[in-house]
Enzyme design. Structure first.
Site, mmCIF file in Angstrom:
data_model
loop_
_atom_site.group_PDB
_atom_site.id
_atom_site.type_symbol
_atom_site.label_atom_id
_atom_site.label_comp_id
_atom_site.label_asym_id
_atom_site.label_seq_id
_atom_site.Cartn_x
_atom_site.Cartn_y
_atom_site.Cartn_z
ATOM 1 C CD GLU A 48 109.633 -40.593 42.550
ATOM 2 O OE1 GLU A 48 109.525 -41.844 42.597
ATOM 3 O OE2 GLU A 48 108.669 -39.829 42.698
ATOM 4 C CG ASP A 59 108.414 -49.668 41.797
ATOM 5 O OD1 ASP A 59 107.854 -48.574 41.872
ATOM 6 O OD2 ASP A 59 109.565 -49.879 42.209
#
Length: 266
Positions: A48, A59
């Site tokens: 990914e 994140d």
């Protein structure tokens, strides 16, 4: 190889597969290519690639730091496509994870065309919901790209059903509420969320957010089809004294994760 084939291969072996994440251009463009190749060599089944973005709301601090390093180094969307092409040319399936703003800026149809041209199998869009994804749905159909939307423990059953109906390739189940990052324990909400997804789709289910080692990969691999690992892999590079040590650490952790999903009781 497509992600669907990778999932079928892992299923035939009676195991989950490992999805390993790395920001494009971290610590450099060439360095990120070598990192992803090391992950694949260590046993990661799917890579990914994350498009670095200045406002990565999902994140955690580790991936944020890596993305900041990549952006400070001047990485651009075109570089990310080149990285995908280099990694996909090794035969490992590559999927892009990106926030939506850079794709809108690039042009949705043009980006889908160039992403497919680079050899990616599809795209994960953490901040795009199917209700607002008409352009992406059309473009992904036109260029035969998989599309992965996210479901979370807070998603209603109706929302889960609607979201997975628009997915192709696999479904991304976020195991915890909050941002990404390796954790001491995996989420207790994850098995329940996967169980809620199973009745409404035949697609494989990948679980992300929190896995840091082979033991946790084995735990998640007991009920999920894919174990998605990001921060723990990124930290291998962040904490390394030099590039060689970072690549060695990546291969070692990737091998540990690969062993983990192969020892899981499914």
């Amino acid at each position: 190889m497509s992600i669907s084939v990778a999932f079928e291969k892992a299923r035939a072996e009676g195991r989950a597969l490992v999805v390993g994440c790395m920001p494009a251009g971290f610590p450099t463009v060439e360095g990120s290519i070598e990192s992803m190749k090391a992950m694949a060599a260590g046993g990661v089944d799917v890579i990914e690639v994350e498009l670095p973005y200045s406002d990565p709301v999902m994140d955690g601090p580790v991936i944020q730091q890596a993305s900041e390093i990549a952006l400070a180094g001047g990485v651009r969307t075109r570089d990310t496509l080149r990285i995908i092409e280099a990694v996909a040319s090794t035969g490992v399936p590559v999927v892009l994870m990106t926030y939506w703003n850079p794709i809108e800026k690039y042009g949705v149809d043009a980006f889908a065309r160039d992403l497919a041209g680079a050899g990616a199998t599809g795209m994960i869009t953490p901040d795009l919901i199917p209700d607002e994804a008409d352009e992406w749905l059309a473009a992904s159909d036109a260029y035969q790209l998989d599309r992965t939307f996210l479901v979370s423990p807070s998603s209603t059953d109706a929302r889960v059903a609607m979201t997975v109906a628009h997915c192709r390739g696999f479904v991304y189940a976020t195991a915890i509420m909050g941002v990404t990052g390796a954790r001491e324990q995996t989420s207790s909400a994850a098995p329940e969320l996967v169980a809620r997804i199973r009745p409404v789709t035949d697609l494989p289910v990948g679980v992300g957010l929190g896995v840091r080692d082979g033991a946790q990969a084995a735990e998640v691999g007991g009920y999920a089809d894919g174990v998605i690992v990001g921060s723990a892999l990124v930290r291998c590079v962040l904490d390394a004294p030099d590039e060689a040590a970072g690549l060695a650490a990546l291969r070692e952790l990737s091998a540990d994760l690969a062993r983990g999903v192969r020892t899981a009781t499914r």
